[in-house]
Enzyme design. Sequence first.
Site, mmCIF file in Angstrom:
data_model
loop_
_atom_site.group_PDB
_atom_site.id
_atom_site.type_symbol
_atom_site.label_atom_id
_atom_site.label_comp_id
_atom_site.label_asym_id
_atom_site.label_seq_id
_atom_site.Cartn_x
_atom_site.Cartn_y
_atom_site.Cartn_z
ATOM 1 N N PHE A 113 -3.474 0.809 4.679
ATOM 2 C CA PHE A 113 -4.133 1.466 3.623
ATOM 3 C C PHE A 113 -3.180 1.132 2.461
ATOM 4 O O PHE A 113 -3.714 1.460 1.290
ATOM 5 C CB PHE A 113 -4.270 2.703 3.751
ATOM 6 C CG PHE A 113 -3.694 3.870 3.225
ATOM 7 C CD1 PHE A 113 -2.582 4.230 3.923
ATOM 8 C CD2 PHE A 113 -3.920 4.536 2.054
ATOM 9 C CE1 PHE A 113 -1.622 5.379 3.481
ATOM 10 C CE2 PHE A 113 -3.022 5.555 1.481
ATOM 11 C CZ PHE A 113 -1.958 5.801 2.220
ATOM 12 N N LYS A 114 -1.927 0.953 2.463
ATOM 13 C CA LYS A 114 -0.957 0.882 1.341
ATOM 14 C C LYS A 114 -1.285 -0.078 0.560
ATOM 15 O O LYS A 114 -1.085 -0.057 -0.888
ATOM 16 C CB LYS A 114 0.482 0.577 1.737
ATOM 17 C CG LYS A 114 1.136 1.564 2.630
ATOM 18 C CD LYS A 114 1.489 3.040 2.145
ATOM 19 C CE LYS A 114 2.399 3.722 3.070
ATOM 20 N NZ LYS A 114 1.958 4.225 4.389
#
Length: 497
Positions: A113-114
């Site tokens: 998700f970064k």
Amino acid sequence: MNKNMVYYSTRGGDGPVTASEAVLKGLAADGGLFVPSWIPCFESSIEEMSRMDYRELAYEVMKLYLTDYTEEELKACITGAYDEKFDTEDIVPLAKVGKDYFLELFHGSTIAFKDMALSILPHLMVTAAKKQGLDKEIVILTATSGDTGKAALAGFAGVPGTKIMVFYPEDGVSEIQKLQMVTQKESNTCVMSIKGNFDDAQSGVKKLFANELLRRDAEAKGYQFSSANSINIGRLVPQIVYYVYAYTRLVAAGEIEVGQEVNVTVPTGNFGNILAAWLAKEMGLPIKKLICASNENKVLTDFFRSGNYDRRRNFILTSSPSMDILISSNLERLLYWLSGSDAAQTARMMDLLTMMGSYQITDEMRRSIPEFYGEFAAEEEVAKTIKACADKYGYVMDTHTAVAACVSHKYQSETGDDLPMLIASTASPYKFPASVLSAVGESCGDGDWKVLMGKLCQISGIAIPKAVADLYDAPVCHTGNCAPAHMEQSVRKFLGI
Ligand SMILES: *Cc1c(COP(=O)(O)O)cnc(C)c1O
């Protein structure tokens, strides 16, 4: 015309600065975090937002915070970030599994998700540098325990006007994470392993930032250092978007009525992702509970139960390494708002954390956050959750997501609250193949990673993502290794100073 949003430090010693200044600075000068002077409300109705695609919605949300970016600038940042780097037109698809909705935040270039924030941060930074007439090239220095390093590399690779240098602990990252980093091709990138652990890498980078001579020499050659750390407001704001998007997709699909409340569970480490969900709620999104899911490093669970934050405990290595963290930096922003924007009080608590390792919030502050619920999942519960879901629904999730799924079910059985549940799914199972395979009962042995990928493909039915396929015959471009004491030399060599 938006009113101009300004930003202040949570500790009172920096600001007001504009949004683009805050993005460029990253951390406030007094060590605090930048916060907007108020939390804006949506300007469009949920119905209107339900008709927007991801990029349109991103603009609708981000313009409320990044008010000194022009419409043209912000839209260019958004289209540059959320494009075909993502393997789905939806950018963040929702998967309905049983009664739960998994918000899949891992379809970007590094399958965690970064990517949601780090694919746009370089654009926001370069634009900020232009707006402020900065005539220097931005040099990002980052220490990583795995996910952030690759996502930052992917975000900054090939971006004109930037260079990025990543330091990782030589024995502290998974094989896949390491391969992802050392195969980064672009010439504005540099990846170094450090003889030491993550703390050595991180304190080494902090020393680089504090090194006056290095900074002056860099400036003389036209370079300015900056950070892509998760406390940058330019990482927080883009994360609000996907919660709004998820809600509007549920509306558009007829799963919920406009205005119906939902619950959200977020697997939490540094408190950035869940803080973005809280901001979405404060802005007017109908979220009832924010369920903060921890692994066995359950500092936040204890905090939400007792009002006491205490990091004096053993650091536990778990199968969800990106949540192995005892200091959740972004919690500082929540404390600031809970105290009624009392910077002096926030600064006192952060001092206590540094000096004593713990602090206690007031009863009044505790009463003001009934919307948070904290709980954790033990290692065997994480594995069981992965297996149960794979067996029952054929949906294979990663270990971080499983922490959230497990905790969301604990919340539901404890409270009987059966509102629709949105679960933030933060990584592809392909990022942690060994843990996922052993959870479903497959033997991994000391198998080659390519064999594990093949097995995972068989049991999950998910095609091997491009991020993994690209690794199969990617040449290694970075072999540098140095002692923490020699990090400065590596920086000088990379920059030619
Ligand atoms: C970083 C990360 C988290 C934790 O997110 P925070 O914003 O730090 O709370 C959870 N899962 C994965 C896969 C991550 O990479």
